[in-house]
Design a protein around this motif. Structure first.
Motif, mmCIF file in Angstrom:
data_model
loop_
_atom_site.group_PDB
_atom_site.id
_atom_site.type_symbol
_atom_site.label_atom_id
_atom_site.label_comp_id
_atom_site.label_asym_id
_atom_site.label_seq_id
_atom_site.Cartn_x
_atom_site.Cartn_y
_atom_site.Cartn_z
ATOM 1 N N LYS A 127 5.272 -8.554 -9.636
ATOM 2 C CA LYS A 127 4.309 -8.012 -10.584
ATOM 3 C C LYS A 127 4.263 -6.499 -10.414
ATOM 4 O O LYS A 127 4.779 -5.954 -9.435
ATOM 5 C CB LYS A 127 2.929 -8.632 -10.387
ATOM 6 C CG LYS A 127 2.398 -8.575 -8.973
ATOM 7 C CD LYS A 127 1.078 -9.315 -8.850
ATOM 8 C CE LYS A 127 0.545 -9.285 -7.421
ATOM 9 N NZ LYS A 127 -0.755 -9.998 -7.306
ATOM 10 N N PHE A 128 3.638 -5.817 -11.373
ATOM 11 C CA PHE A 128 3.626 -4.360 -11.359
ATOM 12 C C PHE A 128 2.906 -3.799 -10.133
ATOM 13 O O PHE A 128 3.211 -2.696 -9.690
ATOM 14 C CB PHE A 128 2.968 -3.836 -12.645
ATOM 15 C CG PHE A 128 3.803 -4.052 -13.875
ATOM 16 C CD1 PHE A 128 5.063 -3.493 -13.991
ATOM 17 C CD2 PHE A 128 3.320 -4.831 -14.921
ATOM 18 C CE1 PHE A 128 5.835 -3.679 -15.120
ATOM 19 C CE2 PHE A 128 4.081 -5.024 -16.063
ATOM 20 C CZ PHE A 128 5.353 -4.455 -16.166
ATOM 21 N N ASP A 129 1.963 -4.549 -9.595
ATOM 22 C CA ASP A 129 1.241 -4.085 -8.413
ATOM 23 C C ASP A 129 2.177 -3.894 -7.223
ATOM 24 O O ASP A 129 1.980 -2.993 -6.401
ATOM 25 C CB ASP A 129 0.136 -5.075 -8.041
ATOM 26 C CG ASP A 129 -1.010 -5.066 -9.044
ATOM 27 O OD1 ASP A 129 -1.027 -4.140 -9.882
ATOM 28 O OD2 ASP A 129 -1.868 -5.961 -9.002
ATOM 29 N N HIS A 130 3.199 -4.756 -7.134
ATOM 30 C CA HIS A 130 4.148 -4.639 -6.024
ATOM 31 C C HIS A 130 4.944 -3.344 -6.129
ATOM 32 O O HIS A 130 5.119 -2.622 -5.134
ATOM 33 C CB HIS A 130 5.093 -5.839 -6.029
ATOM 34 C CG HIS A 130 4.421 -7.124 -5.696
ATOM 35 N ND1 HIS A 130 4.977 -8.367 -5.959
ATOM 36 C CD2 HIS A 130 3.211 -7.390 -5.119
ATOM 37 C CE1 HIS A 130 4.164 -9.305 -5.562
ATOM 38 N NE2 HIS A 130 3.084 -8.747 -5.046
ATOM 39 N N ALA A 131 5.434 -3.046 -7.326
ATOM 40 C CA ALA A 131 6.185 -1.806 -7.519
ATOM 41 C C ALA A 131 5.289 -0.583 -7.317
ATOM 42 O O ALA A 131 5.718 0.428 -6.745
ATOM 43 C CB ALA A 131 6.808 -1.780 -8.917
ATOM 44 N N ALA A 132 4.037 -0.676 -7.787
ATOM 45 C CA ALA A 132 3.097 0.435 -7.610
ATOM 46 C C ALA A 132 2.795 0.671 -6.135
ATOM 47 O O ALA A 132 2.607 1.821 -5.701
ATOM 48 C CB ALA A 132 1.809 0.152 -8.372
ATOM 49 N N ALA A 133 2.762 -0.398 -5.348
ATOM 50 C CA ALA A 133 2.500 -0.257 -3.916
ATOM 51 C C ALA A 133 3.623 0.523 -3.235
ATOM 52 O O ALA A 133 3.366 1.401 -2.395
ATOM 53 C CB ALA A 133 2.341 -1.629 -3.273
ATOM 54 N N ILE A 134 4.863 0.223 -3.592
ATOM 55 C CA ILE A 134 5.996 0.958 -3.019
ATOM 56 C C ILE A 134 5.946 2.415 -3.455
ATOM 57 O O ILE A 134 6.187 3.334 -2.654
ATOM 58 C CB ILE A 134 7.325 0.316 -3.447
ATOM 59 C CG1 ILE A 134 7.412 -1.136 -2.956
ATOM 60 C CG2 ILE A 134 8.496 1.125 -2.921
ATOM 61 C CD1 ILE A 134 7.400 -1.269 -1.451
ATOM 62 N N ALA A 135 5.611 2.650 -4.721
ATOM 63 C CA ALA A 135 5.556 4.023 -5.239
ATOM 64 C C ALA A 135 4.452 4.833 -4.558
ATOM 65 O O ALA A 135 4.656 6.002 -4.208
ATOM 66 C CB ALA A 135 5.344 4.005 -6.747
ATOM 67 N N ASN A 136 3.289 4.220 -4.367
ATOM 68 C CA ASN A 136 2.125 4.946 -3.847
ATOM 69 C C ASN A 136 2.113 5.059 -2.330
ATOM 70 O O ASN A 136 1.635 6.065 -1.789
ATOM 71 C CB ASN A 136 0.835 4.263 -4.309
ATOM 72 C CG ASN A 136 0.649 4.337 -5.816
ATOM 73 O OD1 ASN A 136 1.063 5.303 -6.449
ATOM 74 N ND2 ASN A 136 0.038 3.308 -6.395
ATOM 75 N N PHE A 137 2.632 4.036 -1.633
ATOM 76 C CA PHE A 137 2.512 4.015 -0.175
ATOM 77 C C PHE A 137 3.819 4.307 0.550
ATOM 78 O O PHE A 137 3.824 4.427 1.778
ATOM 79 C CB PHE A 137 1.964 2.658 0.285
ATOM 80 C CG PHE A 137 0.592 2.364 -0.234
ATOM 81 C CD1 PHE A 137 -0.505 3.100 0.187
ATOM 82 C CD2 PHE A 137 0.383 1.358 -1.169
ATOM 83 C CE1 PHE A 137 -1.777 2.835 -0.298
ATOM 84 C CE2 PHE A 137 -0.883 1.089 -1.670
ATOM 85 C CZ PHE A 137 -1.969 1.828 -1.234
ATOM 86 N N VAL A 138 4.915 4.410 -0.185
ATOM 87 C CA VAL A 138 6.208 4.713 0.440
ATOM 88 C C VAL A 138 6.829 5.959 -0.173
ATOM 89 O O VAL A 138 7.075 6.959 0.514
ATOM 90 C CB VAL A 138 7.187 3.525 0.332
ATOM 91 C CG1 VAL A 138 8.534 3.896 0.954
ATOM 92 C CG2 VAL A 138 6.615 2.294 1.019
ATOM 93 N N VAL A 139 7.071 5.916 -1.490
ATOM 94 C CA VAL A 139 7.797 7.006 -2.148
ATOM 95 C C VAL A 139 6.988 8.300 -2.154
ATOM 96 O O VAL A 139 7.484 9.361 -1.753
ATOM 97 C CB VAL A 139 8.193 6.602 -3.575
ATOM 98 C CG1 VAL A 139 8.842 7.773 -4.314
ATOM 99 C CG2 VAL A 139 9.149 5.418 -3.548
#
Length: 279
Positions: free
Chosen positions: A189-201
């Motif tokens: 889901k989009f939340d998973h991709a957003a988590a990588i973007a916000n907390f990793v990238v």
């Protein structure tokens, strides 16, 4: 009699067409998927290209306005000239990730993933098309940011080494494009991709020497920065503009190439396995 046999043979040929085999690269399919991915983000270019460019430019404006008449020097150049290349490559990398992490994920959520899996494209061709489109978006964002900074007074963004600008721009954008592809395969889901973007990238990009020289940090934080591949992309890209870097340029370029090869193999293996893509 001969005419009848000829007609029968012709009918048989028409009834049983030869199977078409693609023995090499499917250039037509590869180009079609690449253009499809490019047109997808170009339809909303105000959001995908120009908005990120303006947001990145705001960082430069805020820092230059906040400093006022103070003009500190970093690595022998004015502070505005120091942070400008880092902001450009940071915007490129973040948007490369945003583009590639969206491709397969939206297909899984909307049930259109079959549009990627059914065409006569190999897994390598599929990967190349998605990464190529993400890098294309990164280049467009980078050029838009560079153009705006070139017109901004008091900022010098004339490249000193074009080869370094091209190499580290491509390596940095490819790095995030491959991470985005892997994320889109894993995410449900989009939340998973957003988590990588916000907390990793985002943290990795902001804490990689974009706004400061790593040489000014304590040894412990220097070690952490040197373990961050984003640091080498930003440092090498900055070297292409100002001619100096706070890391070995050749080592950084080869390291990014090696990391991209490893990530490419991982992304290819995941596509080939069909993990979280095929039921």
């Amino acid at each position: 009699m001969t005419s009848n046999k000829s007609n029968v043979a012709d009918a048989k040929v028409q009834a049983e067409p030869a199977e078409r085999l693609i023995r090499t690269i499917n250039w037509i399919g590869l180009k079609t998927l690449y253009l499809k991915e490019v047109r997808r983000f170009m339809k909303v270019q105000l959001q995908t290209v120009w908005a990120p460019a303006i947001t990145t430019l705001l960082y430069l404006i805020i820092f230059t306005v906040a400093l006022g008449g103070v003009k500190p020097s970093v690595l022998g150049v004015p502070f505005a000239d120091f942070i400008a290349p880092g902001l450009i490559i940071m915007g490129m990398m973040q948007n490369s990730f945003a583009n590639s992490s969206f491709s397969l994920l939206v297909g899984k959520i909307q049930g259109t993933i079959v549009d990627y899996l059914m065409p006569p494209l190999s897994n390598l061709e599929l990967l190349i098309a998605m990464v190529g489109a993400a890098v294309t978006r990164a280049i467009m964002v980078g050029f838009a940011v560079w153009l705006a900074m070139a017109l901004w007074p008091g900022v010098g963004v004339t490249p000193a080494h074009y080869g370094a600008v091209i190499w580290f721009g491509l390596m940095g954008s490819t790095l995030l494009a491959l991470i985005g592809v892997i994320t889109s395969i894993w995410a449900e889901k989009f939340d998973h991709a957003a988590a990588i973007a916000n907390f990793v990238v985002a943290p990795a990009a902001l804490l990689s020497g974009t706004f400061y020289s790593v040489d000014k940090l304590s040894p412990a934080f220097q070690a952490v920065s040197h373990a961050n591949p984003f640091f080498y992309a930003i440092s090498g890209f900055r070297y292409g503009f100002i001619g100096t870097a706070d890391s070995p340029v050749l080592f950084g370029g080869l390291l990014l190439l090696g990391i991209n090869l490893v990530l490419g193999i991982i992304a290819y293996a995941l596509l080939r396995s069909g993990w979280k893509l095929r039921s």
